[in-house]
Scaffold this active site. Structure first.
Site, PDB file in Angstrom:
ATOM      1  N   ASP A 263      17.927  57.146  25.207  1.00  0.00           N
ATOM      2  CA  ASP A 263      16.900  56.972  26.370  1.00  0.00           C
ATOM      3  C   ASP A 263      16.323  58.250  26.838  1.00  0.00           C
ATOM      4  O   ASP A 263      16.835  59.374  26.904  1.00  0.00           O
ATOM      5  CB  ASP A 263      17.965  56.380  27.557  1.00  0.00           C
ATOM      6  CG  ASP A 263      17.169  55.693  28.626  1.00  0.00           C
ATOM      7  OD1 ASP A 263      17.502  54.581  28.921  1.00  0.00           O
ATOM      8  OD2 ASP A 263      16.334  56.389  29.157  1.00  0.00           O
TER       9      ASP A 263
ATOM     10  N   ASN B 117      19.946  45.213  32.048  1.00  0.00           N
ATOM     11  CA  ASN B 117      19.148  44.589  33.180  1.00  0.00           C
ATOM     12  C   ASN B 117      18.444  43.648  33.017  1.00  0.00           C
ATOM     13  O   ASN B 117      17.460  43.681  32.073  1.00  0.00           O
ATOM     14  CB  ASN B 117      18.631  45.590  34.066  1.00  0.00           C
ATOM     15  CG  ASN B 117      19.483  47.036  34.214  1.00  0.00           C
ATOM     16  OD1 ASN B 117      20.512  46.728  34.693  1.00  0.00           O
ATOM     17  ND2 ASN B 117      18.928  48.039  34.079  1.00  0.00           N
TER      18      ASN B 117
ATOM     19  N   GLY C 169      16.585  45.478  37.906  1.00  0.00           N
ATOM     20  CA  GLY C 169      16.380  46.871  37.454  1.00  0.00           C
ATOM     21  C   GLY C 169      15.707  46.900  36.210  1.00  0.00           C
ATOM     22  O   GLY C 169      15.593  48.072  35.647  1.00  0.00           O
ATOM     23  N   GLN C 170      15.501  45.831  35.624  1.00  0.00           N
ATOM     24  CA  GLN C 170      14.712  45.866  34.318  1.00  0.00           C
ATOM     25  C   GLN C 170      13.310  46.471  34.473  1.00  0.00           C
ATOM     26  O   GLN C 170      12.584  45.935  35.129  1.00  0.00           O
ATOM     27  CB  GLN C 170      14.732  44.511  33.643  1.00  0.00           C
ATOM     28  CG  GLN C 170      14.207  44.469  32.369  1.00  0.00           C
ATOM     29  CD  GLN C 170      14.336  43.019  31.487  1.00  0.00           C
ATOM     30  OE1 GLN C 170      14.478  42.266  31.990  1.00  0.00           O
ATOM     31  NE2 GLN C 170      13.774  43.115  30.257  1.00  0.00           N
ATOM     32  N   SER C 171      12.736  47.312  33.557  1.00  0.00           N
ATOM     33  CA  SER C 171      11.850  48.050  33.684  1.00  0.00           C
ATOM     34  C   SER C 171      10.975  47.715  32.396  1.00  0.00           C
ATOM     35  O   SER C 171       9.659  48.077  32.367  1.00  0.00           O
ATOM     36  CB  SER C 171      11.738  49.468  34.012  1.00  0.00           C
ATOM     37  OG  SER C 171      12.546  50.310  33.213  1.00  0.00           O
TER      38      SER C 171
ATOM     39  N   HIS D 285      17.323  45.081  25.819  1.00  0.00           N
ATOM     40  CA  HIS D 285      18.271  46.353  25.467  1.00  0.00           C
ATOM     41  C   HIS D 285      19.426  46.539  26.204  1.00  0.00           C
ATOM     42  O   HIS D 285      19.445  46.093  27.158  1.00  0.00           O
ATOM     43  CB  HIS D 285      17.388  47.617  25.555  1.00  0.00           C
ATOM     44  CG  HIS D 285      16.698  47.789  27.090  1.00  0.00           C
ATOM     45  ND1 HIS D 285      15.454  46.827  27.497  1.00  0.00           N
ATOM     46  CD2 HIS D 285      17.103  48.215  28.208  1.00  0.00           C
ATOM     47  CE1 HIS D 285      15.114  47.012  28.780  1.00  0.00           C
ATOM     48  NE2 HIS D 285      16.329  48.050  29.244  1.00  0.00           N
TER      49      HIS D 285
ATOM     50  N   HIS E 187      21.971  49.089  27.617  1.00  0.00           N
ATOM     51  CA  HIS E 187      22.268  50.484  27.757  1.00  0.00           C
ATOM     52  C   HIS E 187      23.813  50.824  27.650  1.00  0.00           C
ATOM     53  O   HIS E 187      24.724  50.176  27.897  1.00  0.00           O
ATOM     54  CB  HIS E 187      22.236  50.851  29.390  1.00  0.00           C
ATOM     55  CG  HIS E 187      20.746  50.829  29.906  1.00  0.00           C
ATOM     56  ND1 HIS E 187      19.775  51.874  30.062  1.00  0.00           N
ATOM     57  CD2 HIS E 187      20.247  49.677  30.279  1.00  0.00           C
ATOM     58  CE1 HIS E 187      18.761  51.235  30.354  1.00  0.00           C
ATOM     59  NE2 HIS E 187      18.837  50.016  30.886  1.00  0.00           N
TER      60      HIS E 187
HETATM   61  P1  AMP Z   1      15.465  49.188  32.151  1.00  0.00           P
HETATM   62  O1  AMP Z   1      15.143  50.080  33.227  1.00  0.00           O
HETATM   63  O2  AMP Z   1      16.965  48.663  32.302  1.00  0.00           O
HETATM   64  O3  AMP Z   1      14.649  48.108  31.604  1.00  0.00           O
HETATM   65  O4  AMP Z   1      15.811  50.209  31.051  1.00  0.00           O
HETATM   66  C1  AMP Z   1      14.580  50.893  30.240  1.00  0.00           C
HETATM   67  C2  AMP Z   1      15.131  52.122  29.940  1.00  0.00           C
HETATM   68  O5  AMP Z   1      14.093  52.630  28.873  1.00  0.00           O
HETATM   69  C3  AMP Z   1      14.999  53.353  31.085  1.00  0.00           C
HETATM   70  O6  AMP Z   1      16.276  53.769  30.909  1.00  0.00           O
HETATM   71  C4  AMP Z   1      14.006  54.238  30.472  1.00  0.00           C
HETATM   72  O7  AMP Z   1      14.446  55.772  30.687  1.00  0.00           O
HETATM   73  C5  AMP Z   1      14.093  54.110  29.070  1.00  0.00           C
HETATM   74  N1  AMP Z   1      12.950  54.388  28.291  1.00  0.00           N
HETATM   75  C6  AMP Z   1      11.631  54.270  28.998  1.00  0.00           C
HETATM   76  N2  AMP Z   1      10.619  54.717  27.856  1.00  0.00           N
HETATM   77  C7  AMP Z   1      11.228  55.208  26.649  1.00  0.00           C
HETATM   78  C8  AMP Z   1      10.879  55.590  25.702  1.00  0.00           C
HETATM   79  N3  AMP Z   1       9.814  55.810  25.253  1.00  0.00           N
HETATM   80  N4  AMP Z   1      11.850  56.060  24.834  1.00  0.00           N
HETATM   81  C9  AMP Z   1      13.300  56.011  24.823  1.00  0.00           C
HETATM   82  N5  AMP Z   1      13.583  55.233  26.235  1.00  0.00           N
HETATM   83  C10 AMP Z   1      12.589  54.954  27.288  1.00  0.00           C
END
Ligand code: AMP
Length: 112
Positions: free
Chosen positions: A30, A85, A91-93, A98, A100
């Site tokens: 991450d 998430n 909290g999914q972004s 994926h 964690h």
């Molecule tokens: P979520 O917020 O649960 O969707 O998790 C998305 C995760 O992706 C976050 O922890 C970010 O730090 C991570 N992330 C975003 N862009 C990248 C990237 N280019 N390479 C690796 N991790 C990333």
């Protein structure tokens, strides 16, 4: 999906520190680690979230959990947390399923 961030990492269009790869899964660090060990376990197949999976994805979902165990074992982690998430409210972004995999510090419960 063409413009999905994690699909682009799977296709090597965006750099990532990859720690495991097989036919169905990719595991990479991450970029914003929340623990000394923080990697993302990702299916190569695009699924927008866990809730977008179907019964046909059952074997794939099981595989991702087995991959997480293998990565944890290879890294000699004494314990770990595996979390996904699902949805913005959780909290999914990034809209690509994926998990964690977090380890290396005490984990609180309930998570914030
Ligand atoms: P979520 O917020 O649960 O969707 O998790 C998305 C995760 O992706 C976050 O922890 C970010 O730090 C991570 N992330 C975003 N862009 C990248 C990237 N280019 N390479 C690796 N991790 C990333």
């Amino acid at each position: 999906m063409a413009d999905c961030l994690f699909c682009r990492i799977v296709r090597r269009e965006i750099d990532a520190h990859i720690v495991h790869e097989d036919e169905q899964a990719l595991v990479f660090a991450d970029v914003n680690p929340q623990a000394p060990t923080h990697v993302l376990v990702v299916p190569k197949k695009h699924l927008g979230a866990l809730s977008a999976s179907t019964d046909e994805d059952g074997a794939l979902l099981g595989h991702l959990q087995r991959v997480a165990c293998r990565v944890a074992k290879d890294a000699k982690l004494a314990s770990f947390r595996l979390v996904t998430n699902d949805g913005r409210g959780a909290g999914q972004s990034v809209a690509h399923l994926h998990y964690h995999l977090l380890a290396g510090r005490p984990m609180e419960w309930p998570p914030g």
